[in-house]
Design a protein around this motif. Structure first.
Motif, PDB file in Angstrom:
ATOM      1  N   ASN A 165       0.821  -1.215   0.000  1.00 40.30           N
ATOM      2  CA  ASN A 165       0.000   0.000   0.000  1.00 40.30           C
ATOM      3  C   ASN A 165       0.850   1.258   0.000  1.00 40.30           C
ATOM      4  OD1 ASN A 165      -2.477  -1.244  -0.098  1.00 40.30           O
ATOM      5  ND2 ASN A 165      -2.680  -1.372   2.122  1.00 40.30           N
ATOM      6  N   ILE A 166       1.926   1.264   0.752  1.00 42.62           N
ATOM      7  CA  ILE A 166       2.819   2.429   0.764  1.00 42.62           C
ATOM      8  C   ILE A 166       3.442   2.637  -0.608  1.00 42.62           C
ATOM      9  CG2 ILE A 166       4.989   3.333   1.689  1.00 42.62           C
ATOM     10  CD1 ILE A 166       4.254   2.024   4.359  1.00 42.62           C
ATOM     11  N   LEU A 167       3.887   1.560  -1.231  1.00 39.69           N
ATOM     12  CA  LEU A 167       4.523   1.684  -2.543  1.00 39.69           C
ATOM     13  C   LEU A 167       3.526   2.118  -3.615  1.00 39.69           C
ATOM     14  CD1 LEU A 167       6.937  -1.373  -2.567  1.00 39.69           C
ATOM     15  CD2 LEU A 167       7.518   1.040  -2.313  1.00 39.69           C
ATOM     16  N   ASN A 168       2.298   1.661  -3.528  1.00 43.20           N
ATOM     17  CA  ASN A 168       1.296   2.022  -4.526  1.00 43.20           C
ATOM     18  C   ASN A 168       0.751   3.433  -4.341  1.00 43.20           C
ATOM     19  OD1 ASN A 168       1.180  -0.059  -6.288  1.00 43.20           O
ATOM     20  ND2 ASN A 168      -0.526  -1.089  -5.317  1.00 43.20           N
ATOM     21  N   ASN A 169       0.420   3.802  -3.120  1.00 42.61           N
ATOM     22  CA  ASN A 169      -0.308   5.041  -2.898  1.00 42.61           C
ATOM     23  C   ASN A 169       0.571   6.222  -2.512  1.00 42.61           C
ATOM     24  OD1 ASN A 169      -2.648   3.568  -3.353  1.00 42.61           O
ATOM     25  ND2 ASN A 169      -2.867   3.059  -1.196  1.00 42.61           N
ATOM     26  N   ASP A 170       1.594   6.012  -1.718  1.00 44.45           N
ATOM     27  CA  ASP A 170       2.307   7.126  -1.117  1.00 44.45           C
ATOM     28  C   ASP A 170       3.769   7.232  -1.517  1.00 44.45           C
ATOM     29  OD1 ASP A 170      -0.009   7.737   0.310  1.00 44.45           O
ATOM     30  OD2 ASP A 170       0.531   6.381   1.934  1.00 44.45           O
ATOM     31  N   PHE A 171       4.218   6.512  -2.497  1.00 49.74           N
ATOM     32  CA  PHE A 171       5.649   6.520  -2.826  1.00 49.74           C
ATOM     33  C   PHE A 171       6.118   7.902  -3.282  1.00 49.74           C
ATOM     34  CE2 PHE A 171       9.386   5.658  -5.464  1.00 49.74           C
ATOM     35  CZ  PHE A 171      10.155   5.005  -4.524  1.00 49.74           C
ATOM     36  N   ASP A 172       5.296   8.617  -4.028  1.00 46.31           N
ATOM     37  CA  ASP A 172       5.689   9.939  -4.532  1.00 46.31           C
ATOM     38  C   ASP A 172       5.808  10.965  -3.412  1.00 46.31           C
ATOM     39  OD1 ASP A 172       5.622   8.874  -7.050  1.00 46.31           O
ATOM     40  OD2 ASP A 172       3.568   9.526  -7.450  1.00 46.31           O
ATOM     41  N   ARG A 173       5.071  10.778  -2.319  1.00 46.70           N
ATOM     42  CA  ARG A 173       5.034  11.765  -1.239  1.00 46.70           C
ATOM     43  C   ARG A 173       5.954  11.412  -0.068  1.00 46.70           C
ATOM     44  NH1 ARG A 173      -1.071  11.752   0.109  1.00 46.70           N
ATOM     45  NH2 ARG A 173      -0.937   9.678  -0.763  1.00 46.70           N
ATOM     46  N   LEU A 174       6.750  10.371  -0.183  1.00 46.23           N
ATOM     47  CA  LEU A 174       7.595   9.964   0.937  1.00 46.23           C
ATOM     48  C   LEU A 174       8.727  10.958   1.173  1.00 46.23           C
ATOM     49  CD1 LEU A 174       8.045   6.106   0.563  1.00 46.23           C
ATOM     50  CD2 LEU A 174       6.683   7.325   2.234  1.00 46.23           C
ATOM     51  N   THR A 175       8.941  11.283   2.444  1.00 47.88           N
ATOM     52  CA  THR A 175      10.070  12.130   2.838  1.00 47.88           C
ATOM     53  C   THR A 175      11.194  11.206   3.306  1.00 47.88           C
ATOM     54  OG1 THR A 175       9.274  12.287   5.099  1.00 47.88           O
ATOM     55  CG2 THR A 175       8.511  13.969   3.559  1.00 47.88           C
ATOM     56  N   GLU A 176      12.255  11.793   3.867  1.00 46.96           N
ATOM     57  CA  GLU A 176      13.343  10.963   4.397  1.00 46.96           C
ATOM     58  C   GLU A 176      12.837  10.076   5.522  1.00 46.96           C
ATOM     59  OE1 GLU A 176      16.832  13.123   5.457  1.00 46.96           O
ATOM     60  OE2 GLU A 176      16.807  14.264   3.591  1.00 46.96           O
ATOM     61  N   TYR A 177      11.966  10.617   6.352  1.00 49.17           N
ATOM     62  CA  TYR A 177      11.407   9.828   7.451  1.00 49.17           C
ATOM     63  C   TYR A 177      10.492   8.725   6.917  1.00 49.17           C
ATOM     64  CZ  TYR A 177      13.146  13.631  10.300  1.00 49.17           C
ATOM     65  OH  TYR A 177      13.948  14.549  10.906  1.00 49.17           O
ATOM     66  N   GLY A 178       9.789   9.031   5.853  1.00 43.23           N
ATOM     67  CA  GLY A 178       8.921   8.036   5.232  1.00 43.23           C
ATOM     68  C   GLY A 178       9.713   6.878   4.645  1.00 43.23           C
ATOM     69  N   PHE A 179      10.847   7.198   4.035  1.00 41.85           N
ATOM     70  CA  PHE A 179      11.697   6.128   3.511  1.00 41.85           C
ATOM     71  C   PHE A 179      12.281   5.283   4.642  1.00 41.85           C
ATOM     72  CE2 PHE A 179      11.967   8.705  -0.441  1.00 41.85           C
ATOM     73  CZ  PHE A 179      11.561   7.717  -1.317  1.00 41.85           C
ATOM     74  N   GLY A 180      12.616   5.934   5.753  1.00 43.85           N
ATOM     75  CA  GLY A 180      13.088   5.188   6.919  1.00 43.85           C
ATOM     76  C   GLY A 180      12.006   4.262   7.464  1.00 43.85           C
ATOM     77  N   TYR A 181      10.780   4.754   7.493  1.00 40.75           N
ATOM     78  CA  TYR A 181       9.643   3.954   7.932  1.00 40.75           C
ATOM     79  C   TYR A 181       9.444   2.748   7.009  1.00 40.75           C
ATOM     80  CZ  TYR A 181       4.767   2.965   9.189  1.00 40.75           C
ATOM     81  OH  TYR A 181       3.606   2.376   9.575  1.00 40.75           O
ATOM     82  N   LEU A 182       9.550   2.986   5.709  1.00 39.59           N
ATOM     83  CA  LEU A 182       9.393   1.909   4.724  1.00 39.59           C
ATOM     84  C   LEU A 182      10.509   0.878   4.858  1.00 39.59           C
ATOM     85  CD1 LEU A 182       7.884   0.809   2.251  1.00 39.59           C
ATOM     86  CD2 LEU A 182       9.347   2.257   0.840  1.00 39.59           C
ATOM     87  N   ILE A 183      11.742   1.331   5.027  1.00 33.72           N
ATOM     88  CA  ILE A 183      12.870   0.409   5.195  1.00 33.72           C
ATOM     89  C   ILE A 183      12.707  -0.396   6.479  1.00 33.72           C
ATOM     90  CG2 ILE A 183      15.374   0.275   5.533  1.00 33.72           C
ATOM     91  CD1 ILE A 183      14.511   0.854   2.664  1.00 33.72           C
ATOM     92  N   GLY A 184      12.224   0.249   7.538  1.00 32.79           N
ATOM     93  CA  GLY A 184      11.972  -0.460   8.795  1.00 32.79           C
ATOM     94  C   GLY A 184      10.941  -1.557   8.628  1.00 32.79           C
ATOM     95  N   LYS A 185       9.881  -1.270   7.883  1.00 34.56           N
ATOM     96  CA  LYS A 185       8.868  -2.293   7.629  1.00 34.56           C
ATOM     97  C   LYS A 185       9.423  -3.438   6.786  1.00 34.56           C
ATOM     98  CE  LYS A 185       4.476  -0.091   8.228  1.00 34.56           C
ATOM     99  NZ  LYS A 185       3.478  -0.987   8.713  1.00 34.56           N
ATOM    100  N   ILE A 186      10.285  -3.119   5.831  1.00 32.73           N
ATOM    101  CA  ILE A 186      10.891  -4.161   5.000  1.00 32.73           C
ATOM    102  C   ILE A 186      11.806  -5.048   5.845  1.00 32.73           C
ATOM    103  CG2 ILE A 186      12.513  -4.543   3.098  1.00 32.73           C
ATOM    104  CD1 ILE A 186      11.255  -2.067   1.741  1.00 32.73           C
ATOM    105  N   ILE A 187      12.569  -4.439   6.754  1.00 32.81           N
ATOM    106  CA  ILE A 187      13.432  -5.232   7.638  1.00 32.81           C
ATOM    107  C   ILE A 187      12.600  -6.131   8.532  1.00 32.81           C
ATOM    108  CG2 ILE A 187      15.049  -5.062   9.574  1.00 32.81           C
ATOM    109  CD1 ILE A 187      16.178  -2.543   8.171  1.00 32.81           C
ATOM    110  N   LEU A 188      11.505  -5.605   9.087  1.00 33.52           N
ATOM    111  CA  LEU A 188      10.611  -6.432   9.901  1.00 33.52           C
ATOM    112  C   LEU A 188      10.020  -7.580   9.078  1.00 33.52           C
ATOM    113  CD1 LEU A 188       8.608  -3.934  12.120  1.00 33.52           C
ATOM    114  CD2 LEU A 188      10.098  -5.771  12.868  1.00 33.52           C
ATOM    115  N   LEU A 189       9.649  -7.293   7.834  1.00 32.39           N
ATOM    116  CA  LEU A 189       9.121  -8.342   6.963  1.00 32.39           C
ATOM    117  C   LEU A 189      10.160  -9.439   6.754  1.00 32.39           C
ATOM    118  CD1 LEU A 189       6.893  -9.395   5.029  1.00 32.39           C
ATOM    119  CD2 LEU A 189       8.036  -8.103   3.235  1.00 32.39           C
ATOM    120  N   LEU A 190      11.395  -9.063   6.518  1.00 35.13           N
ATOM    121  CA  LEU A 190      12.449 -10.058   6.322  1.00 35.13           C
ATOM    122  C   LEU A 190      12.665 -10.903   7.580  1.00 35.13           C
ATOM    123  CD1 LEU A 190      15.074  -7.998   4.303  1.00 35.13           C
ATOM    124  CD2 LEU A 190      13.548  -9.784   3.462  1.00 35.13           C
TER     125      LEU A 190
END
Length: 67
Positions: free
Chosen positions: A22-47
């Motif tokens: 959902n983040i990649l589909n809907n909010d990728f264009d609006r992500l800030t540095e903190y948003g990218f950190g949040y996304l990377i954190g979720k990816i690490i948790l997924l792994l």
């Protein structure tokens, strides 16, 4: 105990995967540095949870086959 860990980690992995999608589909264009950190954190948790699922999968399947 391994069966419980397997099912809980599987459900959490699916929830994280949907959230990341959902983040990649809907909010990728609006992500800030903190948003990218949040996304990377979720990816690490997924792994982590996918690894936990794969480690406990063999114990769950072996028990089912031996019955």
């Amino acid at each position: 105990m391994k069966k419980i860990i397997f099912y809980i980690s599987s459900v959490i992995s699916i929830i994280l995967l949907i959230s990341i999608f959902n983040i990649l589909n809907n909010d990728f264009d609006r992500l800030t540095e903190y948003g990218f950190g949040y996304l990377i954190g979720k990816i690490i948790l997924l792994l982590i949870f996918v690894t936990l699922t794969l480690l406990t999968k063999s114990a769950v399947w072996k028990k089912k086959e031996s019955k």
